[in-house]
Scaffold this active site. Structure first.
Site, PDB file in Angstrom:
ATOM      1  N   ASN A   8      22.646 113.743   5.371  1.00 38.30           N
ATOM      2  CA  ASN A   8      23.112 112.949   6.508  1.00 38.30           C
ATOM      3  C   ASN A   8      22.975 111.458   6.171  1.00 38.30           C
ATOM      4  OD1 ASN A   8      22.969 111.366   8.938  1.00 38.30           O
ATOM      5  ND2 ASN A   8      22.863 113.264  10.097  1.00 38.30           N
ATOM      6  N   HIS A  11      21.770 106.870   8.575  1.00 33.58           N
ATOM      7  CA  HIS A  11      20.841 105.736   8.610  1.00 33.58           C
ATOM      8  C   HIS A  11      21.064 104.718   7.496  1.00 33.58           C
ATOM      9  CE1 HIS A  11      19.289 107.218  12.186  1.00 33.58           C
ATOM     10  NE2 HIS A  11      18.848 108.341  11.668  1.00 33.58           N
ATOM     11  N   HIS A  44      27.038 111.672  11.991  1.00 31.18           N
ATOM     12  CA  HIS A  44      27.104 111.815  13.442  1.00 31.18           C
ATOM     13  C   HIS A  44      27.754 110.565  14.021  1.00 31.18           C
ATOM     14  CE1 HIS A  44      24.648 112.651  17.412  1.00 31.18           C
ATOM     15  NE2 HIS A  44      25.940 112.525  17.627  1.00 31.18           N
ATOM     16  N   ARG A  46      28.481 108.699  16.925  1.00 28.90           N
ATOM     17  CA  ARG A  46      27.980 108.716  18.303  1.00 28.90           C
ATOM     18  C   ARG A  46      28.881 107.891  19.203  1.00 28.90           C
ATOM     19  NH1 ARG A  46      22.139 110.235  18.196  1.00 28.90           N
ATOM     20  NH2 ARG A  46      22.214 109.826  20.410  1.00 28.90           N
ATOM     21  N   ARG A  50      26.407 103.569  16.971  1.00 28.13           N
ATOM     22  CA  ARG A  50      25.245 102.772  16.536  1.00 28.13           C
ATOM     23  C   ARG A  50      25.058 102.820  15.017  1.00 28.13           C
ATOM     24  NH1 ARG A  50      20.443 106.458  19.022  1.00 28.13           N
ATOM     25  NH2 ARG A  50      21.649 106.174  20.903  1.00 28.13           N
ATOM     26  N   GLU A  71      28.944 115.752  12.985  1.00 30.85           N
ATOM     27  CA  GLU A  71      28.191 116.051  14.207  1.00 30.85           C
ATOM     28  C   GLU A  71      28.779 115.214  15.326  1.00 30.85           C
ATOM     29  OE1 GLU A  71      24.255 114.835  13.334  1.00 30.85           O
ATOM     30  OE2 GLU A  71      23.903 116.435  11.904  1.00 30.85           O
ATOM     31  N   THR A 102      18.930 112.891  18.396  1.00 28.35           N
ATOM     32  CA  THR A 102      19.232 114.066  19.208  1.00 28.35           C
ATOM     33  C   THR A 102      17.926 114.744  19.606  1.00 28.35           C
ATOM     34  OG1 THR A 102      21.168 114.289  17.802  1.00 28.35           O
ATOM     35  CG2 THR A 102      20.674 116.127  19.248  1.00 28.35           C
ATOM     36  N   GLU A 152      23.337 125.774  14.026  1.00 30.74           N
ATOM     37  CA  GLU A 152      22.329 125.003  13.295  1.00 30.74           C
ATOM     38  C   GLU A 152      21.085 125.003  14.156  1.00 30.74           C
ATOM     39  OE1 GLU A 152      23.453 121.228  11.604  1.00 30.74           O
ATOM     40  OE2 GLU A 152      21.393 120.498  11.692  1.00 30.74           O
ATOM     41  N   HIS A 195      16.921 118.703  11.343  1.00 31.86           N
ATOM     42  CA  HIS A 195      16.339 117.704  12.235  1.00 31.86           C
ATOM     43  C   HIS A 195      14.863 117.519  11.972  1.00 31.86           C
ATOM     44  CE1 HIS A 195      15.896 114.985  15.549  1.00 31.86           C
ATOM     45  NE2 HIS A 195      17.204 114.958  15.640  1.00 31.86           N
ATOM     46  N   GLY A 196      14.516 116.304  11.579  1.00 34.52           N
ATOM     47  CA  GLY A 196      13.108 115.959  11.394  1.00 34.52           C
ATOM     48  C   GLY A 196      12.485 116.501  10.119  1.00 34.52           C
ATOM     49  N   HIS A 218      17.153 111.303   7.764  1.00 29.00           N
ATOM     50  CA  HIS A 218      16.230 110.176   7.842  1.00 29.00           C
ATOM     51  C   HIS A 218      15.252 110.135   6.684  1.00 29.00           C
ATOM     52  CE1 HIS A 218      12.713 107.900   9.232  1.00 29.00           C
ATOM     53  NE2 HIS A 218      13.654 107.084   9.655  1.00 29.00           N
TER      54      HIS A 218
HETATM   55  N1  PXP Z   1      21.141 118.070  12.172  1.00 27.52           N
HETATM   56  C1  PXP Z   1      21.565 117.556  13.362  1.00 27.52           C
HETATM   57  C2  PXP Z   1      22.388 118.404  14.263  1.00 27.52           C
HETATM   58  C3  PXP Z   1      21.260 116.230  13.721  1.00 27.52           C
HETATM   59  O1  PXP Z   1      21.687 115.740  14.906  1.00 27.52           O
HETATM   60  C4  PXP Z   1      20.532 115.431  12.816  1.00 27.52           C
HETATM   61  C5  PXP Z   1      20.270 113.999  13.161  1.00 27.52           C
HETATM   62  O2  PXP Z   1      21.471 113.318  13.254  1.00 27.52           O
HETATM   63  C6  PXP Z   1      20.125 115.997  11.599  1.00 27.52           C
HETATM   64  C7  PXP Z   1      20.417 117.325  11.317  1.00 27.52           C
HETATM   65  C8  PXP Z   1      19.341 115.218  10.596  1.00 27.52           C
HETATM   66  O3  PXP Z   1      18.109 114.897  11.119  1.00 27.52           O
HETATM   67  P1  PXP Z   1      17.125 113.924  10.320  1.00 27.52           P
HETATM   68  O4  PXP Z   1      17.812 112.599  10.219  1.00 27.52           O
HETATM   69  O5  PXP Z   1      15.925 113.905  11.165  1.00 27.52           O
HETATM   70  O6  PXP Z   1      16.930 114.550   8.975  1.00 27.52           O
END
Ligand code: PXP
Length: 243
Positions: A8, A11, A44, A46, A50, A71, A102, A152, A195-196, A218
């Site tokens: 992703n 950032h 993503h 948005r 942003r 996304e 999210t 997901e 995520h995370g 991230h």
């Molecule tokens: N998957 C989805 C659906 C997300 O919304 C995000 C954050 O945009 C991620 C994965 C990636 O998350 P992270 O940036 O925390 O790795």
């Protein structure tokens, strides 16, 4: 055998947008990710733009060769953007303007009829439809009922527990994810997660067999900043030399 990795790049654009300038370019980062062996680029777009925007999506589409996973919130605006630029996959996510990232999974149960209609044009266009949901049997069943191709699973609660060193909760969340992954696969859905996730907490998730792919942003961008920092400073110091 390994899981696929979707990188992703949001950032990278967050840093660019902090200065409203052209660097760092998320498309450049996507090319580097592709060269490093990433299986997919995830972004993503948005509502408030942003970080990445549709122009980044267009440039990505023209540039990279690995699949693009967009996304997006289930809105008319995003539908038009996605059908114009045609990523390989859309992942529907809930979106609130105020949130930092999210926060929870999509409520498929609560908007089943709407989502069943919403995804039709994507299915007709041959775009894979994935739903970002909590590791919850009812949400998974609803995803299968409306004809999604994949889910997901939201690893945020697991990651938060890990970051707080709350090992009891980590165990609980892992068990939920394992159950959900198997449940979704048995219903014929492809299973992804994200995520995370970080370099520290990803190991246990990798062991869940039914999960084919992780989307991570991230932590990779954070690590890239630090790994590259020393070289970046040295390059600038070199430029300060006088003849
Ligand atoms: N998957 C989805 C659906 C997300 O919304 C995000 C954050 O945009 C991620 C994965 C990636 O998350 P992270 O940036 O925390 O790795």
């Amino acid at each position: 055998m390994r899981m696929r990795l979707g990188v992703n790049i949001d950032h990278v654009a967050t840093v660019r947008n902090a200065r409203r300038t052209f660097e760092p370019d998320p498309v450049y980062a996507a090319i580097l990710a592709q060269m490093a062996g990433a299986d997919q680029i995830t972004l993503h777009v948005r509502e408030d733009r942003r970080h990445v925007n549709e122009n980044d999506l267009r440039r990505l589409k023209e540039t990279i060769h690995i699949p693009i996973n967009l996304e997006m919130a289930a809105t008319e605006e995003m539908k038009n953007i996605a059908l114009t630029y045609r990523p390989n996959r859309i992942t529907l996510v809930p979106e609130k303007r105020e949130e930092i990232t999210t926060e929870g999974g999509l409520d498929v149960v609560g908007q089943e009829k709407f989502l069943a209609e919403y995804i039709k044009p994507f299915k007709e266009a041959g775009i894979e439809v994935s739903l970002f949901i909590d590791a919850d049997a009812e949400q998974i069943k609803a995803a299968a009922r409306i004809g999604a191709d994949a889910v997901e699973l939201h690893t945020g609660p697991y990651a938060e527990a890990w970051n707080a060193f709350d090992w009891e909760k980590v165990k609980e969340e892992l068990a939920r994810l394992k159950f959900a992954a198997r449940f979704a696969k048995n219903l014929g859905l492809r299973v992804y997660a994200g995520h995370g996730l970080t370099y520290h907490n990803v190991k246990e998730i990798v062991q869940i067999e039914e999960i084919e792919e992780l989307n991570i942003g991230h932590s990779i961008v954070a690590n890239a900043v630090l790994i590259g920092f020393e070289r970046a400073v040295k390059e600038m110091i070199n430029l300060l030399k006088r003849d």
